[in-house]
Motif scaffolding. Structure first.
Motif, PDB file in Angstrom:
ATOM      1  N   ASP A  31      88.193  31.712  44.188  1.00 57.13           N
ATOM      2  CA  ASP A  31      89.086  31.322  43.092  1.00 57.13           C
ATOM      3  C   ASP A  31      89.249  29.809  43.026  1.00 57.13           C
ATOM      4  OD1 ASP A  31      89.383  33.991  42.496  1.00 57.13           O
ATOM      5  OD2 ASP A  31      91.349  34.189  43.453  1.00 57.13           O
ATOM      6  N   LEU A  32      89.321  29.158  44.177  1.00 53.48           N
ATOM      7  CA  LEU A  32      89.451  27.696  44.198  1.00 53.48           C
ATOM      8  C   LEU A  32      88.195  27.028  43.642  1.00 53.48           C
ATOM      9  CD1 LEU A  32      91.118  27.173  47.707  1.00 53.48           C
ATOM     10  CD2 LEU A  32      92.182  26.730  45.475  1.00 53.48           C
ATOM     11  N   VAL A  33      87.035  27.537  44.005  1.00 56.49           N
ATOM     12  CA  VAL A  33      85.782  26.980  43.487  1.00 56.49           C
ATOM     13  C   VAL A  33      85.750  27.053  41.968  1.00 56.49           C
ATOM     14  CG1 VAL A  33      83.279  27.333  43.362  1.00 56.49           C
ATOM     15  CG2 VAL A  33      84.435  27.386  45.580  1.00 56.49           C
ATOM     16  N   ASN A  34      86.312  28.121  41.402  1.00 54.53           N
ATOM     17  CA  ASN A  34      86.281  28.317  39.958  1.00 54.53           C
ATOM     18  C   ASN A  34      87.468  27.696  39.223  1.00 54.53           C
ATOM     19  OD1 ASN A  34      83.843  30.009  39.305  1.00 54.53           O
ATOM     20  ND2 ASN A  34      84.740  31.239  40.934  1.00 54.53           N
ATOM     21  N   SER A  35      88.333  26.989  39.933  1.00 52.35           N
ATOM     22  CA  SER A  35      89.453  26.304  39.279  1.00 52.35           C
ATOM     23  C   SER A  35      88.931  25.091  38.515  1.00 52.35           C
ATOM     24  CB  SER A  35      90.487  25.866  40.316  1.00 52.35           C
ATOM     25  OG  SER A  35      89.957  24.837  41.143  1.00 52.35           O
ATOM     26  N   LYS A  36      89.639  24.696  37.459  1.00 53.99           N
ATOM     27  CA  LYS A  36      89.156  23.577  36.645  1.00 53.99           C
ATOM     28  C   LYS A  36      89.214  22.257  37.405  1.00 53.99           C
ATOM     29  CE  LYS A  36      93.522  22.815  34.142  1.00 53.99           C
ATOM     30  NZ  LYS A  36      94.155  22.825  32.782  1.00 53.99           N
ATOM     31  N   GLU A  37      90.158  22.113  38.347  1.00 53.93           N
ATOM     32  CA  GLU A  37      90.224  20.864  39.114  1.00 53.93           C
ATOM     33  C   GLU A  37      89.033  20.732  40.046  1.00 53.93           C
ATOM     34  OE1 GLU A  37      94.216  22.024  37.725  1.00 53.93           O
ATOM     35  OE2 GLU A  37      92.929  23.053  39.196  1.00 53.93           O
ATOM     36  N   PHE A  38      88.584  21.848  40.615  1.00 56.00           N
ATOM     37  CA  PHE A  38      87.407  21.770  41.490  1.00 56.00           C
ATOM     38  C   PHE A  38      86.136  21.613  40.665  1.00 56.00           C
ATOM     39  CE2 PHE A  38      84.106  23.276  44.402  1.00 56.00           C
ATOM     40  CZ  PHE A  38      84.414  22.532  45.530  1.00 56.00           C
ATOM     41  N   GLN A  39      86.046  22.287  39.531  1.00 57.97           N
ATOM     42  CA  GLN A  39      84.862  22.152  38.675  1.00 57.97           C
ATOM     43  C   GLN A  39      84.716  20.719  38.161  1.00 57.97           C
ATOM     44  OE1 GLN A  39      82.381  24.454  37.798  1.00 57.97           O
ATOM     45  NE2 GLN A  39      83.247  25.658  39.477  1.00 57.97           N
ATOM     46  N   ARG A  40      85.821  20.012  38.016  1.00 59.78           N
ATOM     47  CA  ARG A  40      85.774  18.602  37.600  1.00 59.78           C
ATOM     48  C   ARG A  40      84.915  17.764  38.535  1.00 59.78           C
ATOM     49  NH1 ARG A  40      88.809  14.599  39.762  1.00 59.78           N
ATOM     50  NH2 ARG A  40      89.055  12.660  38.576  1.00 59.78           N
ATOM     51  N   LEU A  41      84.823  18.156  39.808  1.00 61.46           N
ATOM     52  CA  LEU A  41      84.049  17.384  40.779  1.00 61.46           C
ATOM     53  C   LEU A  41      82.556  17.393  40.462  1.00 61.46           C
ATOM     54  CD1 LEU A  41      85.802  18.309  44.159  1.00 61.46           C
ATOM     55  CD2 LEU A  41      86.182  16.316  42.694  1.00 61.46           C
ATOM     56  N   ARG A  42      82.100  18.307  39.611  1.00 63.40           N
ATOM     57  CA  ARG A  42      80.708  18.277  39.160  1.00 63.40           C
ATOM     58  C   ARG A  42      80.433  17.002  38.354  1.00 63.40           C
ATOM     59  NH1 ARG A  42      77.987  23.305  39.256  1.00 63.40           N
ATOM     60  NH2 ARG A  42      79.312  25.136  39.561  1.00 63.40           N
ATOM     61  N   ARG A  43      81.513  16.413  37.803  1.00 67.42           N
ATOM     62  CA  ARG A  43      81.367  15.262  36.921  1.00 67.42           C
ATOM     63  C   ARG A  43      81.744  13.949  37.606  1.00 67.42           C
ATOM     64  NH1 ARG A  43      84.196  19.200  34.255  1.00 67.42           N
ATOM     65  NH2 ARG A  43      86.080  17.958  33.987  1.00 67.42           N
ATOM     66  N   ILE A  44      81.794  13.989  38.938  1.00 68.64           N
ATOM     67  CA  ILE A  44      82.054  12.799  39.745  1.00 68.64           C
ATOM     68  C   ILE A  44      80.916  12.647  40.743  1.00 68.64           C
ATOM     69  CG2 ILE A  44      83.659  11.635  41.308  1.00 68.64           C
ATOM     70  CD1 ILE A  44      84.947  12.122  38.639  1.00 68.64           C
ATOM     71  N   LYS A  45      80.150  11.583  40.641  1.00 68.61           N
ATOM     72  CA  LYS A  45      79.014  11.400  41.558  1.00 68.61           C
ATOM     73  C   LYS A  45      79.505  11.130  42.975  1.00 68.61           C
ATOM     74  CE  LYS A  45      75.473   9.716  38.360  1.00 68.61           C
ATOM     75  NZ  LYS A  45      76.298   9.725  37.121  1.00 68.61           N
ATOM     76  N   GLN A  46      78.803  11.692  43.927  1.00 71.56           N
ATOM     77  CA  GLN A  46      79.133  11.470  45.331  1.00 71.56           C
ATOM     78  C   GLN A  46      78.949  10.010  45.735  1.00 71.56           C
ATOM     79  OE1 GLN A  46      80.474  13.201  47.661  1.00 71.56           O
ATOM     80  NE2 GLN A  46      79.938  12.094  49.528  1.00 71.56           N
ATOM     81  N   LEU A  47      77.922   9.359  45.221  1.00 72.39           N
ATOM     82  CA  LEU A  47      77.595   7.999  45.649  1.00 72.39           C
ATOM     83  C   LEU A  47      77.851   6.933  44.585  1.00 72.39           C
ATOM     84  CD1 LEU A  47      74.369   8.398  47.819  1.00 72.39           C
ATOM     85  CD2 LEU A  47      76.717   8.028  48.562  1.00 72.39           C
ATOM     86  N   GLY A  48      78.715   7.224  43.634  1.00 74.12           N
ATOM     87  CA  GLY A  48      79.106   6.207  42.669  1.00 74.12           C
ATOM     88  C   GLY A  48      77.927   5.575  41.952  1.00 74.12           C
ATOM     89  N   THR A  49      77.789   4.255  42.115  1.00 70.97           N
ATOM     90  CA  THR A  49      76.739   3.514  41.399  1.00 70.97           C
ATOM     91  C   THR A  49      75.398   3.506  42.119  1.00 70.97           C
ATOM     92  OG1 THR A  49      77.396   1.435  42.457  1.00 70.97           O
ATOM     93  CG2 THR A  49      78.469   1.982  40.365  1.00 70.97           C
ATOM     94  N   SER A  50      75.274   4.194  43.235  1.00 68.69           N
ATOM     95  CA  SER A  50      74.026   4.144  44.007  1.00 68.69           C
ATOM     96  C   SER A  50      72.844   4.758  43.271  1.00 68.69           C
ATOM     97  CB  SER A  50      74.198   4.842  45.365  1.00 68.69           C
ATOM     98  OG  SER A  50      75.099   4.125  46.182  1.00 68.69           O
ATOM     99  N   TYR A  51      73.102   5.561  42.242  1.00 63.77           N
ATOM    100  CA  TYR A  51      71.986   6.140  41.476  1.00 63.77           C
ATOM    101  C   TYR A  51      71.181   5.061  40.756  1.00 63.77           C
ATOM    102  CZ  TYR A  51      74.597   5.510  37.102  1.00 63.77           C
ATOM    103  OH  TYR A  51      75.273   4.974  36.031  1.00 63.77           O
TER     104      TYR A  51
END
Length: 434
Positions: A31-51
């Motif tokens: 249920d936590l994985v499917n919460s909108k706050e956790f799904q938001r993390l798909r739109r935050i890069k782990q390494l910021g500008t390193s891409y």
């Protein structure tokens, strides 16, 4: 059956490039994985500008958070399970803390934090305890459960074994991001023998220790971390992109406060400019929102904001030279004056930046960022701090390394306008120190 112990009818499995499979059996976790706050993390890069340096580094905080959860799940369900020193009732608390530990990261993480003076850990705790889907799920376990998970992340939870699995000098967070970031950046530095480390981890009293037979695997882990910081996380070109990103947000804030009329008003940022933002405002921001603004601002009338956005979006980054603050600050003042004479605003186009890391430290009570050491469990039951037995770790213990760079747009210094002044600037930049 209570919600805390409720299992899924069928185990859910995520295919993962680092851990092969991530297993979810608990209804709470699913249920936590499917919460909108956790799904938001798909739109935050782990390494910021390193891409912008490592083109494969497009992975997200979502990937990483699942990875940390999986490591902790393995420790709790396999390594520590059945050991009298481990309290089995803490299982769900530590799994939730592992999964949710990065929930409060903003877009481009640390760059965003610096400009708007916010702390992602504070926002993580706010999401856990505020009016959110995550909070509603955690409350179904018990009314005080969100507070317990927040305490783990704040490092104030009463069970220090639980805290150390999430936050210590050899925790699940670091073990996942080193391997994950190495995989996605394509470098070899971050790899170490995690399987061996997990096999020799033991719960003991109020800490987690490592059997002395696993010392060499821990040495490898620490050196992998050291190399990743200097070869990937502190890469000077990625830092150039961070500098530009920070200056974009700074310029937008300055223009907004001066009454400048934007062609594309910074609607999503206004509450951050005057620090009136709510948790909902914070959660509404992700990297897609920022990049949309940056692309639109390329056409703004303000030449500085337009230029900085064009540089970030199209990867026209600043050049850099080494900078010694102990001897070069006078030169920096002279350079700043010359930039102004050349018609280049030094506030946005001459930036000194530093970064530092302490790869391992022993216990220094009362000092800032107090670090608990890695303890080795000897065959006779004694406990010894890692650097006392490892010459490799002893050589880097307590030694902070700092790197200073000066960033500037080289191409603006070679055009035809005010050529004599720009030539003087270039000569200063090419000299020894700067």
């Amino acid at each position: 059956m209570s919600y805390a112990t409720q299992k899924l009818a069928e185990e859910k499995v995520f295919k993962d490039p680092v851990h092969r499979y991530i297993h979810v059996r608990d209804q709470v976790i699913w249920d936590l994985v499917n919460s909108k706050e956790f799904q938001r993390l798909r739109r935050i890069k782990q390494l910021g500008t390193s891409y912008l340096v490592f083109h494969g580094a497009e992975h997200s905080r979502f990937n990483h958070s699942l990875g940390v959860y999986e490591i902790v799940r393995r420790i709790s369900d396999d390594v520590f399970h059945g050991r009298p020193e481990w309290d089995e009732s803490e299982r769900l608390t530590v799994l939730c803390a592992a999964l949710l530990h990065d929930l409060g990261h903003g877009p481009f993480s640390h760059s965003f934090e610096k400009v708007f003076n916010v702390d992602h850990e504070e926002f993580t705790r706010a999401i856990l305890t505020g009016d959110t889907e995550v909070n509603g799920i955690l409350k179904k376990v018990s009314p005080d459960f969100p507070g317990h998970v927040a305490e783990v992340i704040a490092k104030t939870y009463s069970n220090k074994q639980v805290v150390s699995l999430i936050s210590s000098q050899i925790d699940a967070d670091r073990m996942d991001y080193l391997q994950r970031d190495a995989y996605y950046t394509g470098v070899s530095y971050g790899h170490f023998d995690m399987e061996r480390i997990l096999r020799v981890m033991r719960p003991l009293d109020d800490q987690v220790v490592i059997k002395s037979s696993g010392m060499h695997a821990v040495e490898d882990y620490i050196m992998s971390r050291y190399q990743m910081y200097w070869q990937v996380y502190f890469h000077p070109v990625a830092r150039s992109a961070e500098v530009i990103l920070r200056k974009i947000l700074q310029r937008a804030k300055e223009l907004s406060e001066s009454g400048y009329e934007f062609q594309q008003p910074p609607t999503h940022f206004l509450a951050f400019f005057d620090r009136s933002f709510s948790l909902a405002d914070y959660l509404a921001l992700d990297e897609g929102v920022l990049m949309t603004y940056f692309q639109l601002w390329i056409n703004e009338r303000d030449p500085i904001l337009a230029d900085l956005c064009d540089r970030f979006v199209n990867r026209r980054l600043f050049q850099y030279v080494d900078f010694d603050p102990g001897t070069d600050y006078k030169k920096l003042g002279e350079l700043s004056a010359l930039f102004k004479k050349a018609g280049i605003d030094p506030e946005y186009y001459l930036i000194d930046d530093s970064t530092s890391d302490l790869p391992y430290d022993f216990y220094r009570p009362g000092e800032e960022e107090e670090r608990l050491p890695i303890q080795l469990l000897m065959p006779n039951g004694d406990i010894k701090e890692l650097s006392r037995l490892s010459q490799i770790v002893d050589a880097i213990s307590g030694k902070r390394r700092t790197d200073y760079k000066l960033y500037f747009p080289a191409e603006l210094l070679i055009d035809g306008k005010k050529k004599a002044i720009k030539q003087q600037i270039l000569e200063m930049l090419r000299e020894g120190g700067i």
